[in-house]
Structures are given as structure tokens and as C-alpha cells.
Write a protein that holds these residues in place. Structure first.
Motif, PDB file in Angstrom:
ATOM      1  N   CYS A  30       0.932  -1.387  -0.114  1.00 46.70           N
ATOM      2  CA  CYS A  30      -0.001   0.310   0.082  1.00 46.70           C
ATOM      3  C   CYS A  30       0.917   1.023   0.079  1.00 46.70           C
ATOM      4  CB  CYS A  30      -0.664  -0.152   1.680  1.00 46.70           C
ATOM      5  SG  CYS A  30      -0.131  -0.172   2.772  1.00 46.70           S
ATOM      6  N   ALA A  31       0.054   2.420  -0.687  1.00 49.54           N
ATOM      7  CA  ALA A  31       0.925   3.634  -0.582  1.00 49.54           C
ATOM      8  C   ALA A  31       0.350   5.248  -0.372  1.00 49.54           C
ATOM      9  CB  ALA A  31       2.155   3.468  -1.717  1.00 49.54           C
ATOM     10  N   GLY A  32       0.407   6.345  -0.170  1.00 47.56           N
ATOM     11  CA  GLY A  32      -0.285   6.924   0.004  1.00 47.56           C
ATOM     12  C   GLY A  32       0.706   8.642   0.364  1.00 47.56           C
ATOM     13  N   TYR A  33      -0.080   9.378   1.073  1.00 44.62           N
ATOM     14  CA  TYR A  33       0.620  10.860   1.042  1.00 44.62           C
ATOM     15  C   TYR A  33      -1.322  10.874   2.654  1.00 44.62           C
ATOM     16  CZ  TYR A  33       1.802  15.627   1.333  1.00 44.62           C
ATOM     17  OH  TYR A  33       2.374  16.823   1.791  1.00 44.62           O
ATOM     18  N   VAL A  34      -0.172  11.393   3.887  1.00 44.76           N
ATOM     19  CA  VAL A  34      -0.546  11.929   4.975  1.00 44.76           C
ATOM     20  C   VAL A  34      -0.276  13.227   5.468  1.00 44.76           C
ATOM     21  CG1 VAL A  34      -0.300  11.493   7.590  1.00 44.76           C
ATOM     22  CG2 VAL A  34      -0.557   9.649   6.192  1.00 44.76           C
ATOM     23  N   SER A  35      -1.639  14.009   5.651  1.00 42.40           N
ATOM     24  CA  SER A  35      -1.538  15.130   5.980  1.00 42.40           C
ATOM     25  C   SER A  35      -2.291  15.889   7.538  1.00 42.40           C
ATOM     26  CB  SER A  35      -2.255  16.651   4.898  1.00 42.40           C
ATOM     27  OG  SER A  35      -2.049  17.875   4.848  1.00 42.40           O
ATOM     28  N   MET A  36      -1.734  15.794   7.966  1.00 40.17           N
ATOM     29  CA  MET A  36      -1.666  16.140   9.208  1.00 40.17           C
ATOM     30  C   MET A  36      -1.509  17.675  10.033  1.00 40.17           C
ATOM     31  SD  MET A  36      -4.272  13.156  10.476  1.00 40.17           S
ATOM     32  CE  MET A  36      -3.935  13.484  12.227  1.00 40.17           C
ATOM     33  N   SER A 128      14.853  15.474  -5.311  1.00 41.72           N
ATOM     34  CA  SER A 128      13.536  14.932  -4.806  1.00 41.72           C
ATOM     35  C   SER A 128      12.645  15.165  -5.369  1.00 41.72           C
ATOM     36  CB  SER A 128      13.584  16.187  -3.356  1.00 41.72           C
ATOM     37  OG  SER A 128      13.079  17.428  -4.526  1.00 41.72           O
ATOM     38  N   SER A 129      11.913  16.060  -6.687  1.00 40.17           N
ATOM     39  CA  SER A 129      10.909  16.332  -7.536  1.00 40.17           C
ATOM     40  C   SER A 129      10.750  14.816  -8.056  1.00 40.17           C
ATOM     41  CB  SER A 129      11.425  16.556  -8.725  1.00 40.17           C
ATOM     42  OG  SER A 129      12.314  17.328  -9.049  1.00 40.17           O
ATOM     43  N   SER A 130      11.992  14.111  -8.940  1.00 41.61           N
ATOM     44  CA  SER A 130      11.926  12.711  -9.687  1.00 41.61           C
ATOM     45  C   SER A 130      10.793  11.264  -8.604  1.00 41.61           C
ATOM     46  CB  SER A 130      13.345  12.464 -10.014  1.00 41.61           C
ATOM     47  OG  SER A 130      14.217  12.159  -8.762  1.00 41.61           O
ATOM     48  N   GLY A 137       2.686   8.076  -9.339  1.00 44.63           N
ATOM     49  CA  GLY A 137       2.917   7.614 -10.025  1.00 44.63           C
ATOM     50  C   GLY A 137       2.293   6.119  -9.653  1.00 44.63           C
ATOM     51  N   MET A 138       2.642   5.976  -8.946  1.00 39.68           N
ATOM     52  CA  MET A 138       2.249   4.534  -8.089  1.00 39.68           C
ATOM     53  C   MET A 138       1.176   4.776  -7.339  1.00 39.68           C
ATOM     54  SD  MET A 138       4.528   2.656  -4.973  1.00 39.68           S
ATOM     55  CE  MET A 138       5.880   4.004  -5.606  1.00 39.68           C
ATOM     56  N   PHE A 139       0.506   5.912  -7.254  1.00 41.13           N
ATOM     57  CA  PHE A 139      -0.534   6.040  -6.686  1.00 41.13           C
ATOM     58  C   PHE A 139      -1.516   6.206  -7.844  1.00 41.13           C
ATOM     59  CE2 PHE A 139       0.982   9.882  -3.654  1.00 41.13           C
ATOM     60  CZ  PHE A 139       1.430   8.635  -2.835  1.00 41.13           C
ATOM     61  N   ARG A 140      -1.557   6.470  -9.214  1.00 37.54           N
ATOM     62  CA  ARG A 140      -2.098   6.043 -10.274  1.00 37.54           C
ATOM     63  C   ARG A 140      -2.043   4.660 -10.773  1.00 37.54           C
ATOM     64  NH1 ARG A 140       0.840  10.702 -11.999  1.00 37.54           N
ATOM     65  NH2 ARG A 140       2.508  10.029 -13.422  1.00 37.54           N
ATOM     66  N   GLU A 141      -1.070   4.549 -11.132  1.00 37.90           N
ATOM     67  CA  GLU A 141      -1.351   2.985 -11.062  1.00 37.90           C
ATOM     68  C   GLU A 141      -2.099   1.958 -10.302  1.00 37.90           C
ATOM     69  OE1 GLU A 141      -0.384   1.209 -13.503  1.00 37.90           O
ATOM     70  OE2 GLU A 141       0.592   2.878 -13.873  1.00 37.90           O
ATOM     71  N   PHE A 142      -2.264   2.352  -8.495  1.00 33.43           N
ATOM     72  CA  PHE A 142      -3.101   2.046  -7.756  1.00 33.43           C
ATOM     73  C   PHE A 142      -4.129   2.464  -7.919  1.00 33.43           C
ATOM     74  CE2 PHE A 142       0.335   0.204  -5.116  1.00 33.43           C
ATOM     75  CZ  PHE A 142       0.480  -0.194  -4.542  1.00 33.43           C
ATOM     76  N   ALA A 154       5.885  -1.727  -8.304  1.00 35.76           N
ATOM     77  CA  ALA A 154       7.160  -1.906  -7.706  1.00 35.76           C
ATOM     78  C   ALA A 154       8.338  -2.030  -8.982  1.00 35.76           C
ATOM     79  CB  ALA A 154       7.194  -4.166  -7.806  1.00 35.76           C
ATOM     80  N   ALA A 155       8.431  -1.724 -10.165  1.00 34.89           N
ATOM     81  CA  ALA A 155       9.178  -1.039 -10.282  1.00 34.89           C
ATOM     82  C   ALA A 155       9.208   0.325 -10.267  1.00 34.89           C
ATOM     83  CB  ALA A 155       8.612  -1.066 -11.955  1.00 34.89           C
ATOM     84  N   LYS A 156       7.573   1.145  -9.553  1.00 34.95           N
ATOM     85  CA  LYS A 156       8.236   2.662  -8.962  1.00 34.95           C
ATOM     86  C   LYS A 156       8.846   2.415  -7.844  1.00 34.95           C
ATOM     87  CE  LYS A 156       5.067   4.495 -12.587  1.00 34.95           C
ATOM     88  NZ  LYS A 156       5.918   4.940 -13.466  1.00 34.95           N
ATOM     89  N   LEU A 157       8.708   1.812  -6.727  1.00 42.03           N
ATOM     90  CA  LEU A 157       9.263   1.645  -5.880  1.00 42.03           C
ATOM     91  C   LEU A 157      11.074   1.523  -5.594  1.00 42.03           C
ATOM     92  CD1 LEU A 157       9.321   1.615  -2.743  1.00 42.03           C
ATOM     93  CD2 LEU A 157       8.858  -0.898  -2.669  1.00 42.03           C
ATOM     94  N   THR A 158      10.933   0.371  -6.440  1.00 39.45           N
ATOM     95  CA  THR A 158      12.369   0.396  -6.993  1.00 39.45           C
ATOM     96  C   THR A 158      13.151   1.572  -7.522  1.00 39.45           C
ATOM     97  OG1 THR A 158      12.086  -1.813  -7.140  1.00 39.45           O
ATOM     98  CG2 THR A 158      14.253  -0.753  -7.927  1.00 39.45           C
TER      99      THR A 158
END
Length: 285
Positions: A30-36, A128-130, A137-142, A154-158
Motif C-alpha cells: 500500500c502507499a499514500g500521502y498523509v497531511s495532518m 526530490s522532484s523525481s 505514478g504509483m498512486f495512479r497505478e493503484f 514495484a518498478a516505481k518503488l525500486t
């Protein structure tokens, strides 16, 4: 950026994605972004690796009473089976990218890139931008769950982990950022006459300093790097074409066939003719 969470199944939650799977090389659970913006604390223990990359604000992480701060541009990879505690103290907004991953290649992937789980690192701002683009890109795939999305995640995480590893080596200045434009130029023009002084000037360095930095980065002098490219090309032509050795020498940037032959023997330990005879005769497609 708004809160986002993505899982391998649309109906899954954190408890469903908390798994260690040694049957596959690498998978993003799983993956994501947290804003608190409100104070909170999270404690837990996961079966997989947990990457957190700070995007804004500061996080407190550690054990009760011994929390350390790490902020925007820093990241940590939490190891499996190790309890953790982190949170936001106060009302200052905090944001971070995150990903949980597992697989029989995960440990080697981290080691190969010099990343030690549990250690806080600072990300080189130049890349950092890449890293953020890879997360997006990972988010779009999910979201799309298209064919092969798990492999692409997995490739994007690599790509993210490789970039993070590069950012923490050599003081954050890696070969991919220092000489990227120069190497592209050399690879396009290595069969031509290249002047080391002009290459140094293009990097705003003296010749001696250029040679020193280049050798430290790539393990050889710039002239040796160019020779290596030329001889790689020569070996391809010797084994993949019926061109004469004189023609090959010229195509590799050497107008003097005898000089080329002496150089080839010196660098490879055999003559160009012997190398050609000892290799498969089929032409390369």
C-alpha cells in the motif's frame, strides 16, 4: 496535498495489507500521502518495510520521552517486526509520503543502495522532484488497477529507493547529478576528437580538478572513460560486422590503424583479429 491511501484491493484496509510475502521479489502492499495539522501519535508493528518521506513540517519519532525530530526532505525506512512510534506534536501542519513493501528482494534492494532500515536520512533536493513523481505514478497505478499494475508499482518503488540511495551517498552529490549533461555529450561524441580542457571548462573546473572529480566519481580518468567507450564500440563491430579492422578503427575515432591495434591489445590483452576470431560470427540484430 490531500490525504491519499491506496491498497492492492479497492476494498482492503491497513490490516489487509499488513503482510510479509517471500514468494515474490518485490510488491508494494500500500502507499499514500498523509497531511495532518492536529497533534497525534501512532504506534505499531508491521510485518513489512515502511518508508516515510517527509514533505512538509516535522515528525517526532522514537520511543516515549525520547522522540527525535525529522522534517521536510528527510526519510526513514522502518524495518519489519520492530515497534515504532511517531506523531505530530502541536498544531503545525505535517505531510509525508509513505509506502509499505515486502518480498524476497526487498532486503537486498535496500542493501544494494546503502539504505539502512531505522536510520533517518536527508534527501538530496536535486532529485526530490523525481522521487515525488514516482510516488504520484504509483498512486495512479493503484487507482487504475490496470493489467500489470503491481509490477509497475514495484518498478516505481525500486526507482524511488534507488534515487533515495543515490541521494545519501557521496554527501548527496552523485554521478547522476554532477556529470549528467557532460556524460550525455561524451556518449554522443566519443568517436570524435574530444578536448579534456574543453570538457573541464564546460563544468567550470580546472583540468586538474576536473580529472580529480571525474576519477573519484567514475573510478577512471576522463580520457580512459572515452577510450573505454571507443573500445566497447570496436568490440561490437568486430563481432557483429564484416568491416575491416581499418574501417572499424576509423569508425571508433582512430585514424591510425596501427595505433588502434596496439591500443586494443594493450586494453584487452589480445589483438583485434584474435578477438574477432574468438567471438560468435553471427551479426547482431
Amino acid at each position: 496535498m490531500e490525504n491519499q491511501s491506496y491498497y492492492r484491493s479497492v476494498f482492503a484496509g491497513p490490516e489487509d495489507a499488513d503482510c510479509r510475502d517471500e514468494r515474490v521479489p518485490l510488491v508494494v502492499n500500500c502507499a499514500g500521502y498523509v497531511s495532518m495539522s492536529r497533534g497525534f501519535w501512532t504506534t505499531g508493528r508491521r510485518h513489512d518495510y515502511y518508508l516515510q518521506l517527509m514533505d512538509a513540517g516535522e515528525m517526532l519519532s522514537g520511543t516515549a520521552g525520547e522522540e527525535a525530530r525529522f522534517g521536510a526532505g528527510e526519510f526513514i525506512i522502518r524495518p519489519p517486526e520492530v515497534p515504532y512510534r511517531y506523531g505530530l506534536a502541536g498544531e503545525r501542519e505535517m505531510g509525508y509520503y509513505w509506502a509499505h513493501f515486502t518480498g524476497n528482494y526487498a532486503e537486498s534492494l535496500l542493501a544494494n543502495n546503502g539504505l539502512v532500515p531505522g536510520r533517518v536520512y536527508r534527501l538530496n533536493e536535486e532529485i526530490s522532484s523525481s522521487v515525488r513523481r514516482s510516488f504520484d505514478g504509483m498512486f495512479r497505478e493503484f487507482m487504475m488497477h490496470g493489467r500489470g499494475y503491481e509490477d509497475l508499482c514495484a518498478a516505481k518503488l525500486t526507482a524511488v529507493l534507488v534515487e533515495l540511495g543515490r541521494s545519501v551517498t557521496d554527501g548527496g552529490i552523485g554521478r547522476e547529478t554532477r556529470f549528467a549533461g557532460l556524460l550525455e555529450y561524451i556518449h554522443r561524441h566519443y568517436t570524435e576528437e574530444l578536448c579534456i580542457a574543453e570538457l573541464a571548462a564546460s563544468e567550470h573546473l580546472s583540468v586538474s580538478r576536473f580529472r580529480e572529480v571525474f576519477r573519484r566519481t567514475f573510478g577512471c580518468a576522463p580520457s580512459e572513460y572515452i577510450i573505454g567507450l571507443r573500445l566497447q564500440h570496436a568490440r561490437d563491430l568486430l563481432t557483429g560486422t564484416d568491416l575491416t579492422i581499418g574501417e572499424i578503427a576509423e569508425l571508433c575515432g582512430y585514424g591510425d590503424e596501427l595505433y588502434f591495434m596496439r591500443l586494443f591489445r594493450k586494453k584487452t590483452g589480445m589483438s583485434a583479429r584474435t578477438y574477432r576470431l574468438g567471438q560468435p560470427a553471427e551479426k547482431k540484430g
